[in-house]
Scaffold this motif. Sequence first.
Motif, PDB file in Angstrom:
ATOM      1  N   ILE A  87      -2.455   2.759   6.829  1.00  9.73           N
ATOM      2  CA  ILE A  87      -3.815   3.287   6.703  1.00  9.73           C
ATOM      3  C   ILE A  87      -4.783   2.513   7.586  1.00  9.73           C
ATOM      4  O   ILE A  87      -5.640   3.104   8.252  1.00  9.73           O
ATOM      5  CB  ILE A  87      -4.254   3.251   5.226  1.00  9.73           C
ATOM      6  N   ILE A  88      -4.620   1.204   7.616  1.00 11.80           N
ATOM      7  CA  ILE A  88      -5.540   0.416   8.438  1.00 11.80           C
ATOM      8  C   ILE A  88      -5.330   0.721   9.917  1.00 11.80           C
ATOM      9  O   ILE A  88      -6.299   0.848  10.680  1.00 11.80           O
ATOM     10  CB  ILE A  88      -5.382  -1.085   8.126  1.00 11.80           C
ATOM     11  N   LEU A  91      -7.057   3.929  10.627  1.00 11.28           N
ATOM     12  CA  LEU A  91      -8.515   3.793  10.688  1.00 11.28           C
ATOM     13  C   LEU A  91      -8.967   3.104  11.970  1.00 11.28           C
ATOM     14  O   LEU A  91     -10.036   3.406  12.501  1.00 11.28           O
ATOM     15  CB  LEU A  91      -9.015   3.014   9.472  1.00 11.28           C
ATOM     16  N   GLU A  92      -8.148   2.207  12.451  1.00 12.47           N
ATOM     17  CA  GLU A  92      -8.510   1.487  13.683  1.00 12.47           C
ATOM     18  C   GLU A  92      -8.090   2.251  14.930  1.00 12.47           C
ATOM     19  O   GLU A  92      -8.452   1.876  16.044  1.00 12.47           O
ATOM     20  CB  GLU A  92      -7.863   0.100  13.676  1.00 12.47           C
ATOM     21  N   ASN A  93      -7.286   3.274  14.750  1.00 12.49           N
ATOM     22  CA  ASN A  93      -6.822   4.072  15.897  1.00 12.49           C
ATOM     23  C   ASN A  93      -6.938   5.553  15.535  1.00 12.49           C
ATOM     24  O   ASN A  93      -5.959   6.298  15.561  1.00 12.49           O
ATOM     25  CB  ASN A  93      -5.369   3.727  16.246  1.00 12.49           C
ATOM     26  N   THR A 151       0.361  10.931   1.469  1.00 11.91           N
ATOM     27  CA  THR A 151      -0.581  10.092   0.735  1.00 11.91           C
ATOM     28  C   THR A 151      -1.361   9.218   1.713  1.00 11.91           C
ATOM     29  O   THR A 151      -2.582   9.055   1.587  1.00 11.91           O
ATOM     30  CB  THR A 151       0.161   9.210  -0.281  1.00 11.91           C
ATOM     31  N   VAL A 152      -0.663   8.698   2.693  1.00 10.32           N
ATOM     32  CA  VAL A 152      -1.340   7.913   3.727  1.00 10.32           C
ATOM     33  C   VAL A 152      -2.407   8.757   4.414  1.00 10.32           C
ATOM     34  O   VAL A 152      -3.551   8.326   4.598  1.00 10.32           O
ATOM     35  CB  VAL A 152      -0.322   7.371   4.758  1.00 10.32           C
ATOM     36  N   ILE A 153      -2.044   9.973   4.764  1.00 12.10           N
ATOM     37  CA  ILE A 153      -3.001  10.867   5.426  1.00 12.10           C
ATOM     38  C   ILE A 153      -4.210  11.119   4.533  1.00 12.10           C
ATOM     39  O   ILE A 153      -5.353  11.090   4.988  1.00 12.10           O
ATOM     40  CB  ILE A 153      -2.317  12.199   5.794  1.00 12.10           C
ATOM     41  N   ALA A 154      -3.953  11.344   3.254  1.00 20.75           N
ATOM     42  CA  ALA A 154      -5.055  11.628   2.320  1.00 20.75           C
ATOM     43  C   ALA A 154      -6.016  10.449   2.242  1.00 20.75           C
ATOM     44  O   ALA A 154      -7.234  10.619   2.362  1.00 20.75           O
ATOM     45  CB  ALA A 154      -4.500  11.963   0.944  1.00 20.75           C
ATOM     46  N   VAL A 155      -5.469   9.260   2.051  1.00 23.14           N
ATOM     47  CA  VAL A 155      -6.340   8.085   1.913  1.00 23.14           C
ATOM     48  C   VAL A 155      -7.078   7.828   3.222  1.00 23.14           C
ATOM     49  O   VAL A 155      -8.273   7.520   3.238  1.00 23.14           O
ATOM     50  CB  VAL A 155      -5.530   6.848   1.481  1.00 23.14           C
TER      51      VAL A 155
END
Lengths: 182, 182
Positions: A87-88, A91-93, A151-155
């Motif tokens: 997830i991080i 968010l950073e890419n 789930t990763v995509i959702a968060v």
Amino acid sequence: MDKEQQLLDSALNLFTEFGFHATPTSKIAKDAGVSNGTLFHYFPTKEVLILKLYEEIKKQLNVHLEKSIPVDAPLKQTFKVYFKKSIIWALENQKEFDYIQQFINSPFITMVDISDTAVTGNHHKLIEQGQEKGELVNLPSQLILALISNTVIAVYSFLKGNNQNQKEILQKSFKQFWKLIT
Amino acid sequence: MDKEQQLLDSALNLFTEFGFHATPTSKIAKDAGVSNGTLFHYFPTKEVLILKLYEEIKKQLNVHLEKSIPVDAPLKQTFKVYFKKSIIWALENQKEFDYIQQFINSPFITMVDISDTAVTGNHHKLIEQGQEKGELVNLPSQLILALISNTVIAVYSFLKGNNQNQKEILQKSFKQFWKLIT
DNA sequence: ATATTTGTAGAGTGATTAGTCAATCAAATA
DNA sequence: TATTTGATTGACTAATCACTCTACAAATAT
């Protein structure tokens, strides 16, 4: 500067902003500061460019994920690290991550190997080990993998628009996520 | 036969197979059995056609979901019905469901209202009620909604390729899903 | 019966596009 | 210094595309 890389960078920016076919190769070349011909020197067709960009981003993500993953740690710990790292990184890419999704949900996906959706490697193995130990829920590992990715995509897509309490959200999300797969 | 509807049908087939921009309006018209000009009689631009198709499918999905939803049932029961109905609808309307995803993950999504991603209606309300009662996990309702959508997508994309044990998979998936959001 | 609107056709248009090609240029190698 | 190799250019092309326009037919209104 590596012109091939500059072309990939420009392609990423333009493809995510305008879409594949609404982005002419001429625009990509111009944005990268090279001539039309140069683009076709590095990429024989536009399609190859689109595919290579996908492969390159996928590789970056996988390299990042496999960095500093604990070995012999408890399964839950390992999953937590993967979960948060994914997830991080997203968010950073964001452009890279959005590109992956745009690509995967486009007809171009039929041009890559089916067993190859975004994250590869030893994840299947990890899941099956977890199931043998009775720690993970007994569902097909392919389905579990899909649940994890989504789930990763959702968060990610939530945090993209709300970057307050990121740490808390990540913490709580993982807690729920773990219940999902155990 | 309604030519407008025929055009939408053809557009759905071709867009999901070839993508938006790799599908010329002329092909859509031909496939629908009408002339080029007729297409532009019903849809002033190609973009409008793309958007209307999205709106129409979204409407179909929502109408389907709201049919025979129990009222005053326990929350878990209500969620179970929504969950299963969504996945089964997706499996029975794969092109429509794939189109939604292709659209949402394309730059065209910027042209529709942001609060409008695929499933609308009283779901926010339902989630907030569940949280007030302490039944659902205390995370932002937007995030919960994203988790729900993406779990549905995950189970759908798994079942799309493996239609054995559908009932059992649905059952087990919901069990895990419920843990995710409580 | 006549007028008006609406639907349909399909040839035509101007713009745009992916990809080519012949001509330079730079740098490495002989 | 000569030669080869690969990089780079940008004008060019053939095809394609979204959309227009004119003509006509069918339906509807007056």
